[in-house]
Write a protein that holds these residues in place. Structure first.
Motif, PDB file in Angstrom:
ATOM      1  N   GLY A 131       0.825  -1.204   0.000  1.00 46.79           N
ATOM      2  CA  GLY A 131       0.000   0.000   0.000  1.00 46.79           C
ATOM      3  C   GLY A 131       0.857   1.252   0.000  1.00 46.79           C
ATOM      4  N   ALA A 132       0.265   2.346  -0.511  1.00 40.07           N
ATOM      5  CA  ALA A 132       0.973   3.630  -0.550  1.00 40.07           C
ATOM      6  C   ALA A 132       0.010   4.778  -0.276  1.00 40.07           C
ATOM      7  N   GLY A 133      -1.129   4.473   0.359  1.00 33.16           N
ATOM      8  CA  GLY A 133      -2.113   5.504   0.707  1.00 33.16           C
ATOM      9  C   GLY A 133      -1.745   6.184   2.014  1.00 33.16           C
ATOM     10  N   GLY A 134      -2.740   6.818   2.639  1.00 32.25           N
ATOM     11  CA  GLY A 134      -2.487   7.592   3.854  1.00 32.25           C
ATOM     12  C   GLY A 134      -1.878   6.778   4.979  1.00 32.25           C
ATOM     13  N   ALA A 135      -2.416   5.582   5.219  1.00 31.50           N
ATOM     14  CA  ALA A 135      -1.907   4.756   6.323  1.00 31.50           C
ATOM     15  C   ALA A 135      -0.470   4.314   6.043  1.00 31.50           C
ATOM     16  N   ALA A 136      -0.216   3.877   4.802  1.00 32.49           N
ATOM     17  CA  ALA A 136       1.136   3.424   4.428  1.00 32.49           C
ATOM     18  C   ALA A 136       2.135   4.567   4.557  1.00 32.49           C
ATOM     19  N   VAL A 154       5.233  -1.723  -1.763  1.00 37.55           N
ATOM     20  CA  VAL A 154       4.640  -2.621  -2.760  1.00 37.55           C
ATOM     21  C   VAL A 154       3.234  -2.109  -3.028  1.00 37.55           C
ATOM     22  N   ASN A 155       3.013  -1.563  -4.224  1.00 45.14           N
ATOM     23  CA  ASN A 155       1.690  -0.954  -4.471  1.00 45.14           C
ATOM     24  C   ASN A 155       1.188  -1.232  -5.872  1.00 45.14           C
ATOM     25  N   ARG A 156      -0.142  -1.257  -5.974  1.00 49.51           N
ATOM     26  CA  ARG A 156      -0.809  -1.538  -7.247  1.00 49.51           C
ATOM     27  C   ARG A 156      -0.568  -0.387  -8.223  1.00 49.51           C
ATOM     28  N   SER A 157      -0.823   0.863  -7.795  1.00 51.74           N
ATOM     29  CA  SER A 157      -0.621   1.976  -8.731  1.00 51.74           C
ATOM     30  C   SER A 157       0.807   2.494  -8.575  1.00 51.74           C
ATOM     31  N   PRO A 158       1.585   2.460  -9.680  1.00 55.71           N
ATOM     32  CA  PRO A 158       3.004   2.823  -9.593  1.00 55.71           C
ATOM     33  C   PRO A 158       3.233   4.267  -9.165  1.00 55.71           C
ATOM     34  N   ASP A 159       2.372   5.189  -9.608  1.00 57.83           N
ATOM     35  CA  ASP A 159       2.624   6.607  -9.313  1.00 57.83           C
ATOM     36  C   ASP A 159       2.651   6.878  -7.806  1.00 57.83           C
ATOM     37  N   ARG A 160       1.610   6.377  -7.124  1.00 56.29           N
ATOM     38  CA  ARG A 160       1.540   6.599  -5.675  1.00 56.29           C
ATOM     39  C   ARG A 160       2.699   5.924  -4.956  1.00 56.29           C
ATOM     40  N   GLY A 161       3.021   4.700  -5.414  1.00 58.68           N
ATOM     41  CA  GLY A 161       4.114   3.948  -4.804  1.00 58.68           C
ATOM     42  C   GLY A 161       5.443   4.676  -4.954  1.00 58.68           C
ATOM     43  N   ALA A 197      -0.873  -2.358   4.626  1.00 54.05           N
ATOM     44  CA  ALA A 197      -1.424  -1.014   4.856  1.00 54.05           C
ATOM     45  C   ALA A 197      -2.370  -0.646   3.714  1.00 54.05           C
ATOM     46  N   THR A 198      -2.900  -1.656   3.011  1.00 53.48           N
ATOM     47  CA  THR A 198      -3.954  -1.397   2.032  1.00 53.48           C
ATOM     48  C   THR A 198      -5.294  -1.468   2.763  1.00 53.48           C
ATOM     49  N   SER A 199      -6.373  -1.172   2.040  1.00 55.44           N
ATOM     50  CA  SER A 199      -7.698  -1.309   2.662  1.00 55.44           C
ATOM     51  C   SER A 199      -8.284  -2.704   2.429  1.00 55.44           C
ATOM     52  N   ASP A 224      -1.136  -5.980  10.323  1.00 54.85           N
ATOM     53  CA  ASP A 224      -2.236  -5.549   9.464  1.00 54.85           C
ATOM     54  C   ASP A 224      -2.838  -4.283  10.072  1.00 54.85           C
ATOM     55  N   VAL A 225      -3.130  -3.267   9.231  1.00 53.35           N
ATOM     56  CA  VAL A 225      -3.734  -2.039   9.776  1.00 53.35           C
ATOM     57  C   VAL A 225      -5.243  -2.183   9.947  1.00 53.35           C
ATOM     58  N   ILE A 226      -5.818  -3.189   9.319  1.00 52.32           N
ATOM     59  CA  ILE A 226      -7.287  -3.348   9.372  1.00 52.32           C
ATOM     60  C   ILE A 226      -7.712  -3.725  10.794  1.00 52.32           C
ATOM     61  N   PHE A 227      -8.668  -2.945  11.344  1.00 51.25           N
ATOM     62  CA  PHE A 227      -9.108  -3.239  12.719  1.00 51.25           C
ATOM     63  C   PHE A 227     -10.542  -3.726  12.782  1.00 51.25           C
ATOM     64  N   ASP A 247      -2.289  -7.051  15.102  1.00 53.73           N
ATOM     65  CA  ASP A 247      -3.518  -6.637  14.409  1.00 53.73           C
ATOM     66  C   ASP A 247      -3.699  -5.115  14.463  1.00 53.73           C
ATOM     67  N   GLY A 248      -4.721  -4.620  13.771  1.00 52.64           N
ATOM     68  CA  GLY A 248      -4.920  -3.170  13.641  1.00 52.64           C
ATOM     69  C   GLY A 248      -5.478  -2.492  14.876  1.00 52.64           C
ATOM     70  N   LEU A 249      -5.942  -3.269  15.858  1.00 56.00           N
ATOM     71  CA  LEU A 249      -6.525  -2.653  17.061  1.00 56.00           C
ATOM     72  C   LEU A 249      -5.481  -1.879  17.858  1.00 56.00           C
ATOM     73  N   MET A 251      -2.776  -0.328  16.839  1.00 57.90           N
ATOM     74  CA  MET A 251      -2.475   0.955  16.190  1.00 57.90           C
ATOM     75  C   MET A 251      -3.572   1.973  16.492  1.00 57.90           C
ATOM     76  N   LEU A 252      -4.823   1.515  16.417  1.00 54.92           N
ATOM     77  CA  LEU A 252      -5.955   2.411  16.647  1.00 54.92           C
ATOM     78  C   LEU A 252      -5.976   2.917  18.095  1.00 54.92           C
ATOM     79  N   VAL A 253      -5.734   2.020  19.032  1.00 54.23           N
ATOM     80  CA  VAL A 253      -5.693   2.425  20.439  1.00 54.23           C
ATOM     81  C   VAL A 253      -4.510   3.377  20.662  1.00 54.23           C
TER      82      VAL A 253
HETATM   83  P1  NDP Z   1      -6.124   5.009   1.022  1.00 52.49           P
HETATM   84  O1  NDP Z   1      -7.384   5.000   0.224  1.00 52.49           O
HETATM   85  O2  NDP Z   1      -5.334   6.268   1.132  1.00 52.49           O
HETATM   86  O3  NDP Z   1      -5.101   3.879   0.417  1.00 52.49           O
HETATM   87  C1  NDP Z   1      -5.554   2.588   0.121  1.00 52.49           C
HETATM   88  C2  NDP Z   1      -4.377   1.716  -0.336  1.00 52.49           C
HETATM   89  O4  NDP Z   1      -4.860   0.390  -0.537  1.00 52.49           O
HETATM   90  C3  NDP Z   1      -3.751   2.154  -1.653  1.00 52.49           C
HETATM   91  O5  NDP Z   1      -2.363   1.910  -1.619  1.00 52.49           O
HETATM   92  C4  NDP Z   1      -4.441   1.225  -2.663  1.00 52.49           C
HETATM   93  O6  NDP Z   1      -3.664   0.996  -3.829  1.00 52.49           O
HETATM   94  C5  NDP Z   1      -4.531  -0.045  -1.852  1.00 52.49           C
HETATM   95  N1  NDP Z   1      -5.585  -0.945  -2.319  1.00 52.49           N
HETATM   96  C6  NDP Z   1      -6.924  -0.832  -2.095  1.00 52.49           C
HETATM   97  N2  NDP Z   1      -7.575  -1.865  -2.655  1.00 52.49           N
HETATM   98  C7  NDP Z   1      -6.638  -2.646  -3.244  1.00 52.49           C
HETATM   99  C8  NDP Z   1      -6.691  -3.870  -3.968  1.00 52.49           C
HETATM  100  N3  NDP Z   1      -7.848  -4.501  -4.209  1.00 52.49           N
HETATM  101  N4  NDP Z   1      -5.532  -4.402  -4.432  1.00 52.49           N
HETATM  102  C9  NDP Z   1      -4.348  -3.792  -4.167  1.00 52.49           C
HETATM  103  N5  NDP Z   1      -4.231  -2.630  -3.484  1.00 52.49           N
HETATM  104  C10 NDP Z   1      -5.370  -2.071  -3.026  1.00 52.49           C
HETATM  105  O7  NDP Z   1      -6.539   4.449   2.447  1.00 52.49           O
HETATM  106  P2  NDP Z   1      -5.752   4.663   3.845  1.00 52.49           P
HETATM  107  O8  NDP Z   1      -4.308   4.431   3.601  1.00 52.49           O
HETATM  108  O9  NDP Z   1      -6.188   5.920   4.480  1.00 52.49           O
HETATM  109  O10 NDP Z   1      -6.356   3.468   4.722  1.00 52.49           O
HETATM  110  C11 NDP Z   1      -6.025   2.110   4.440  1.00 52.49           C
HETATM  111  C12 NDP Z   1      -6.640   1.238   5.509  1.00 52.49           C
HETATM  112  O11 NDP Z   1      -5.991   1.494   6.752  1.00 52.49           O
HETATM  113  C13 NDP Z   1      -8.140   1.516   5.742  1.00 52.49           C
HETATM  114  O12 NDP Z   1      -8.826   0.289   5.698  1.00 52.49           O
HETATM  115  C14 NDP Z   1      -8.192   2.094   7.143  1.00 52.49           C
HETATM  116  O13 NDP Z   1      -9.345   1.660   7.831  1.00 52.49           O
HETATM  117  C15 NDP Z   1      -6.945   1.520   7.791  1.00 52.49           C
HETATM  118  N6  NDP Z   1      -6.427   2.386   8.855  1.00 52.49           N
HETATM  119  C16 NDP Z   1      -6.249   1.829  10.091  1.00 52.49           C
HETATM  120  C17 NDP Z   1      -5.769   2.586  11.133  1.00 52.49           C
HETATM  121  C18 NDP Z   1      -5.609   1.972  12.474  1.00 52.49           C
HETATM  122  O14 NDP Z   1      -5.431   2.729  13.444  1.00 52.49           O
HETATM  123  N7  NDP Z   1      -5.599   0.651  12.610  1.00 52.49           N
HETATM  124  C19 NDP Z   1      -5.444   4.030  10.955  1.00 52.49           C
HETATM  125  C20 NDP Z   1      -5.612   4.496   9.600  1.00 52.49           C
HETATM  126  C21 NDP Z   1      -6.108   3.688   8.601  1.00 52.49           C
HETATM  127  P3  NDP Z   1      -3.677   2.034  -5.065  1.00 52.49           P
HETATM  128  O15 NDP Z   1      -2.737   3.153  -4.708  1.00 52.49           O
HETATM  129  O16 NDP Z   1      -3.199   1.208  -6.201  1.00 52.49           O
HETATM  130  O17 NDP Z   1      -5.107   2.506  -5.220  1.00 52.49           O
END
Ligand code: NDP
Length: 283
Positions: A131-136, A154-161, A197-199, A224-227, A247-249, A251-253
């Motif tokens: 993942g390369a979104g906000g959490a990553a 390691v990310n699906r979309s190269p630009d963000r990665g 750190a993906t969703s 895993d960030v998923i909680f 697990d993601g709990l 991190m959240l706490v």
């Molecule tokens: P973003 O939308 O910013 O990023 C999502 C990331 O997941 C991107 O890198 C995206 O790749 C990747 N992704 C999504 N679906 C797929 C798929 N099917 N295959 C491959 N890659 C995929 O979200 P956030 O980073 O903000 O949040 C990510 C998760 O983290 C959320 O589920 C959120 O609930 C959790 N989280 C947990 C926290 C905690 O305290 N435990 C705190 C913050 C977030 P691409 O760039 O290619 O789109």
């Protein structure tokens, strides 16, 4: 009822915020700490109302706030200063009022690193982040500031990665590489830690994270960030393979613990917050 004429108010602003557990955790923690004059409120704020909300927050003298999707980047324009981590990440999830100034912090990555430290010290470790979104971004920057040895994004979309890799190399000064996510990712033999750190897995305990299961060695620490739900496919599979898991709990706490400390100057009881979270999520 509080005996004081004014309460210290903090809040969560986001959209959607229905089902956000932070208010429940914070109120339990205020009560446990004897902070009877503190209040935590949750507000549904669309992007078109963020300017008004920030003016209101200032005018009403809120002590601070958490910002969640979709405001973590947009809120920065309304602030008077940023912490080092928030500036590097370009995202804020916690605002603190210091006198008349609103200062942006980011406690997501710190919360993750605190959970990881219960299992290992990230210094010198080779880490693969899916993942390369906000959490990553938050996690990668904070791991870099904690002295991680090398980070693979390691990310699906190269630009963000690639953007995240460039940030890690040029601003955080850490060895980082981009790996395109194509099919299942084979975790390199030299990796110490794997982080999802993906969703993928959010709201779906069966959702499979694209990794080669045989490459989950028992020496690997898997996080895993998923909680919700916390018992994700990745966590279950990694446990079956003998890996230590996070697990993601946690991190959240921990990110909430850090926000509480920033606003009140007091350490909350993390166990009270974890229990509240589990109660709220009916775990
Ligand atoms: P973003 O939308 O910013 O990023 C999502 C990331 O997941 C991107 O890198 C995206 O790749 C990747 N992704 C999504 N679906 C797929 C798929 N099917 N295959 C491959 N890659 C995929 O979200 P956030 O980073 O903000 O949040 C990510 C998760 O983290 C959320 O589920 C959120 O609930 C959790 N989280 C947990 C926290 C905690 O305290 N435990 C705190 C913050 C977030 P691409 O760039 O290619 O789109």
């Amino acid at each position: 009822m509080s005996a004081v004429p004014f309460q210290n108010v903090v809040a969560c602003l986001g959209q959607p915020v229905a089902g956000n557990p932070t208010q429940y955790m914070m109120e339990k923690a205020f009560a446990a700490a004897g902070l009877d004059d503190w209040r935590y409120l949750t507000f549904e704020v669309p992007p078109s109302k963020l300017t008004d909300a920030m003016q209101g927050l200032r005018a009403l003298g809120f002590k601070g706030a958490n910002f969640t999707i979709p405001h973590k980047v947009a809120v920065i324009q309304f602030l008077d200063g940023l912490s080092q981590a928030a500036e590097l990440m370009g995202a804020v999830n916690c605002v603190n009022r210091v006198g008349e100034r609103l200062i942006g912090e980011n406690t997501d990555g710190k919360g993750f690193v605190q959970s990881l430290r219960e299992v290992c010290d990230p210094a010198g470790k080779r880490i693969a982040i899916l993942g390369a979104g906000g959490a990553a971004r938050a996690i990668a920057v904070e791991l870099g500031l904690s002295g991680a040895g090398q980070i693979a994004i390691v990310n699906r979309s190269p630009d963000r990665g690639q953007q995240l890799v460039d940030l890690l190399r040029t601003r955080v000064k850490i060895a980082a590489d981009f790996v395109p996510l194509q099919g299942d990712y084979a975790i390199p033999g030299e990796a110490d830690i794997l982080i999802n750190a993906t969703s993928i897995g959010l709201g779906d305990a069966a959702a499979r994270v694209p990794v080669v299961v045989d490459s989950l060695r028992k020496e690997l620490i898997v996080a895993d960030v998923i909680f919700n739900p916390p018992d994700t496919w990745l966590i279950r599979t990694a446990k079956e393979r003998g890996c230590r898991t996070i697990d993601g709990l946690g991190m959240l706490v921990n990110q909430a613990v850090i926000s509480f400390k920033i606003w009140t100057g007091q350490m909350p009881d993390a166990n009270v917050m974890r229990d509240a979270l589990e109660e709220f999520l009916e775990l």
